[in-house]
Design a protein around this motif. Structure first.
Motif, PDB file in Angstrom:
ATOM      1  N   LYS A  28      15.870  -5.458   1.504  1.00  0.00           N
ATOM      2  CA  LYS A  28      16.456  -4.270   2.137  1.00  0.00           C
ATOM      3  C   LYS A  28      16.262  -3.037   1.267  1.00  0.00           C
ATOM      4  O   LYS A  28      16.055  -1.937   1.791  1.00  0.00           O
ATOM      5  N   SER A  29      16.289  -3.200  -0.057  1.00  0.00           N
ATOM      6  CA  SER A  29      16.069  -2.064  -0.955  1.00  0.00           C
ATOM      7  C   SER A  29      14.658  -1.505  -0.791  1.00  0.00           C
ATOM      8  O   SER A  29      14.460  -0.288  -0.765  1.00  0.00           O
ATOM      9  N   VAL A  30      13.679  -2.389  -0.674  1.00  0.00           N
ATOM     10  CA  VAL A  30      12.300  -1.946  -0.436  1.00  0.00           C
ATOM     11  C   VAL A  30      12.227  -1.219   0.901  1.00  0.00           C
ATOM     12  O   VAL A  30      11.660  -0.122   0.999  1.00  0.00           O
ATOM     13  N   MET A  31      12.797  -1.818   1.941  1.00  0.00           N
ATOM     14  CA  MET A  31      12.749  -1.201   3.264  1.00  0.00           C
ATOM     15  C   MET A  31      13.485   0.139   3.276  1.00  0.00           C
ATOM     16  O   MET A  31      13.004   1.112   3.867  1.00  0.00           O
ATOM     17  N   ASP A  32      14.636   0.197   2.615  1.00  0.00           N
ATOM     18  CA  ASP A  32      15.364   1.469   2.538  1.00  0.00           C
ATOM     19  C   ASP A  32      14.502   2.539   1.883  1.00  0.00           C
ATOM     20  O   ASP A  32      14.456   3.681   2.350  1.00  0.00           O
ATOM     21  N   PHE A  33      13.815   2.184   0.804  1.00  0.00           N
ATOM     22  CA  PHE A  33      12.924   3.134   0.143  1.00  0.00           C
ATOM     23  C   PHE A  33      11.838   3.619   1.110  1.00  0.00           C
ATOM     24  O   PHE A  33      11.570   4.823   1.211  1.00  0.00           O
ATOM     25  N   VAL A  34      11.227   2.694   1.823  1.00  0.00           N
ATOM     26  CA  VAL A  34      10.179   3.063   2.778  1.00  0.00           C
ATOM     27  C   VAL A  34      10.734   4.025   3.815  1.00  0.00           C
ATOM     28  O   VAL A  34      10.148   5.085   4.085  1.00  0.00           O
ATOM     29  N   PHE A  35      11.892   3.700   4.394  1.00  0.00           N
ATOM     30  CA  PHE A  35      12.437   4.535   5.463  1.00  0.00           C
ATOM     31  C   PHE A  35      12.979   5.868   4.973  1.00  0.00           C
ATOM     32  O   PHE A  35      13.014   6.835   5.725  1.00  0.00           O
ATOM     33  N   GLU A  36      13.354   5.932   3.724  1.00  0.00           N
ATOM     34  CA  GLU A  36      13.808   7.201   3.155  1.00  0.00           C
ATOM     35  C   GLU A  36      12.632   8.105   2.782  1.00  0.00           C
ATOM     36  O   GLU A  36      12.814   9.306   2.624  1.00  0.00           O
ATOM     37  N   ASN A  37      11.429   7.550   2.668  1.00  0.00           N
ATOM     38  CA  ASN A  37      10.309   8.320   2.131  1.00  0.00           C
ATOM     39  C   ASN A  37       9.066   8.419   3.006  1.00  0.00           C
ATOM     40  O   ASN A  37       8.178   9.205   2.695  1.00  0.00           O
ATOM     41  N   TYR A  38       8.955   7.652   4.069  1.00  0.00           N
ATOM     42  CA  TYR A  38       7.681   7.634   4.796  1.00  0.00           C
ATOM     43  C   TYR A  38       7.362   8.961   5.476  1.00  0.00           C
ATOM     44  O   TYR A  38       6.195   9.284   5.692  1.00  0.00           O
ATOM     45  N   GLU A  39       8.370   9.760   5.800  1.00  0.00           N
ATOM     46  CA  GLU A  39       8.100  11.029   6.468  1.00  0.00           C
ATOM     47  C   GLU A  39       7.721  12.143   5.492  1.00  0.00           C
ATOM     48  O   GLU A  39       7.361  13.234   5.915  1.00  0.00           O
ATOM     49  N   ALA A  40       7.808  11.874   4.199  1.00  0.00           N
ATOM     50  CA  ALA A  40       7.573  12.904   3.185  1.00  0.00           C
ATOM     51  C   ALA A  40       6.131  13.392   3.154  1.00  0.00           C
ATOM     52  O   ALA A  40       5.870  14.516   2.735  1.00  0.00           O
ATOM     53  N   ASN A  41       5.196  12.555   3.579  1.00  0.00           N
ATOM     54  CA  ASN A  41       3.795  12.976   3.586  1.00  0.00           C
ATOM     55  C   ASN A  41       3.020  12.130   4.584  1.00  0.00           C
ATOM     56  O   ASN A  41       3.554  11.212   5.183  1.00  0.00           O
ATOM     57  N   ASP A  42       1.750  12.445   4.733  1.00  0.00           N
ATOM     58  CA  ASP A  42       0.914  11.666   5.638  1.00  0.00           C
ATOM     59  C   ASP A  42       0.600  10.332   4.984  1.00  0.00           C
ATOM     60  O   ASP A  42       0.127  10.279   3.852  1.00  0.00           O
ATOM     61  N   LYS A  60       0.839  -1.202   0.000  1.00  0.00           N
ATOM     62  CA  LYS A  60       0.000   0.000   0.000  1.00  0.00           C
ATOM     63  C   LYS A  60       0.871   1.249   0.000  1.00  0.00           C
ATOM     64  O   LYS A  60       0.624   2.193  -0.754  1.00  0.00           O
ATOM     65  N   PHE A  61       1.925   1.253   0.797  1.00  0.00           N
ATOM     66  CA  PHE A  61       2.837   2.396   0.815  1.00  0.00           C
ATOM     67  C   PHE A  61       3.520   2.554  -0.540  1.00  0.00           C
ATOM     68  O   PHE A  61       3.623   3.661  -1.066  1.00  0.00           O
ATOM     69  N   LEU A  62       3.995   1.446  -1.096  1.00  0.00           N
ATOM     70  CA  LEU A  62       4.652   1.506  -2.402  1.00  0.00           C
ATOM     71  C   LEU A  62       3.696   2.040  -3.469  1.00  0.00           C
ATOM     72  O   LEU A  62       4.062   2.909  -4.263  1.00  0.00           O
ATOM     73  N   THR A  63       2.483   1.526  -3.482  1.00  0.00           N
ATOM     74  CA  THR A  63       1.483   1.961  -4.462  1.00  0.00           C
ATOM     75  C   THR A  63       1.216   3.455  -4.322  1.00  0.00           C
ATOM     76  O   THR A  63       1.171   4.185  -5.322  1.00  0.00           O
ATOM     77  N   ASP A  64       1.054   3.913  -3.088  1.00  0.00           N
ATOM     78  CA  ASP A  64       0.816   5.340  -2.849  1.00  0.00           C
ATOM     79  C   ASP A  64       2.014   6.188  -3.271  1.00  0.00           C
ATOM     80  O   ASP A  64       1.870   7.383  -3.518  1.00  0.00           O
ATOM     81  N   SER A  65       3.191   5.569  -3.346  1.00  0.00           N
ATOM     82  CA  SER A  65       4.419   6.264  -3.749  1.00  0.00           C
ATOM     83  C   SER A  65       4.747   6.031  -5.224  1.00  0.00           C
ATOM     84  O   SER A  65       5.865   6.310  -5.659  1.00  0.00           O
ATOM     85  N   ASP A  66       3.784   5.478  -5.967  1.00  0.00           N
ATOM     86  CA  ASP A  66       3.962   5.164  -7.391  1.00  0.00           C
ATOM     87  C   ASP A  66       5.128   4.208  -7.629  1.00  0.00           C
ATOM     88  O   ASP A  66       5.885   4.351  -8.591  1.00  0.00           O
ATOM     89  N   LYS A  67       5.256   3.238  -6.730  1.00  0.00           N
ATOM     90  CA  LYS A  67       6.286   2.202  -6.850  1.00  0.00           C
ATOM     91  C   LYS A  67       5.613   0.844  -6.788  1.00  0.00           C
ATOM     92  O   LYS A  67       4.473   0.711  -6.362  1.00  0.00           O
ATOM     93  N   LYS A  68       6.357  -0.165  -7.217  1.00  0.00           N
ATOM     94  CA  LYS A  68       5.884  -1.540  -7.110  1.00  0.00           C
ATOM     95  C   LYS A  68       7.086  -2.444  -6.862  1.00  0.00           C
ATOM     96  O   LYS A  68       8.236  -2.026  -7.021  1.00  0.00           O
ATOM     97  N   ALA A  69       6.820  -3.667  -6.491  1.00  0.00           N
ATOM     98  CA  ALA A  69       7.892  -4.611  -6.143  1.00  0.00           C
ATOM     99  C   ALA A  69       8.893  -4.774  -7.285  1.00  0.00           C
ATOM    100  O   ALA A  69      10.095  -4.924  -7.052  1.00  0.00           O
TER     101      ALA A  69
END
Length: 176
Positions: A134-148, A98-107
Motif C-alpha cells: 500500500k505504501s508503494v501504491m500510495d506513492f504512485v497515486f500521490e505522484n503520477y500526475e506530477a509529470n508525463d 519503471k515508475f519508481l525508477t523514473d521517480s528516483d525510488k526503489k522497492a
C-alpha cells in the motif's frame, strides 16, 4: 457493471484506485481468462482487458493495435467496442518499477529487501492488506500526475475509454 478485466489481485487493487471505481474491475483467474472475458463473454458489450506483456501473447483475431509505447500497447476490436491493454515491460510489477525508477525510488525505500520481495508481496492473495504494498501504491497515486509518465497516460486512456465507450474515435484517442 464490471467491464474491466484484470489478471490478479494487485491489478484489481491498482486499476480500481486508478479509475477511482473498483466496481468496474473484474478479477479473472489469469491472462487467458481476461482475454476470453472480453472476446467471448463481453462480445456484445463495451469491455477492456488489462494484462501483462510478460509472455508471447497471442492477440485474438479481429484486434488491431491502436496505441503503443515503451510501457503499454492497446488493441481494439475492429468491429466491437472491446479493448485489450498490455502493460509492461514484462509484468505489472515491472510496470510499477519503471515508475519508481523514473521517480528516483526503489522497492527498498518502502521497506522491501529488494524488488523480488516486492514482487512476492504483490503476488500474495490480498496484496492491498500489506502495508508495504500500500505504501508503494500510495506513492504512485500521490505522484503520477506530477509529470508525463506511462501511468498518467494510462489513466487518461482509461478515462477516455470509460467516458466515450461506444463513441471511440482513434484520432481523438491518440491526441490524448
Amino acid at each position: 457493471m464490471r467491464f474491466i478485466g484484470v489478471e490478479c489481485f494487485a491489478d484489481q487493487y491498482f486499476f480500481g484506485r486508478l479509475i477511482m471505481n473498483k466496481d468496474f474491475i473484474r478479477k479473472e483467474r489469469n491472462d487467458t481468462e481476461v482475454i476470453r472475458g472480453i472476446t467471448e463473454r463481453g462480445r456484445d458489450n463495451f469491455s477492456i482487458g488489462i494484462i501483462d506483456i510478460d509472455k508471447n501473447k497471442k492477440i485474438p483475431a479481429g484486434y488491431i493495435e491502436v496505441f503503443t509505447s515503451d510501457n503499454t500497447t492497446i488493441y481494439k476490436h475492429q468491429v466491437n467496442c472491446q479493448f485489450l491493454m498490455l502493460v509492461g515491460p514484462r509484468q505489472f510489477e515491472h510496470w510499477i518499477k519503471k515508475f519508481l525508477t523514473d521517480s528516483d525510488k526503489k522497492a527498498e525505500d518502502f521497506g522491501y529487501d529488494d524488488f523480488n520481495d516486492f514482487m512476492e508481496d504483490s503476488k500474495s492473495l490480498k496484496p492491498e492488506k500489506s502495508y508495504r504494498f500500500k505504501s508503494v501504491m500510495d506513492f504512485v497515486f500521490e505522484n503520477y500526475e506530477a509529470n508525463d509518465n506511462h501511468i498518467h497516460l494510462m489513466k487518461k486512456h482509461l478515462d477516455y475509454l470509460i467516458d466515450k465507450q461506444y463513441k471511440f474515435d482513434k484520432d481523438e484517442f491518440l491526441s490524448i
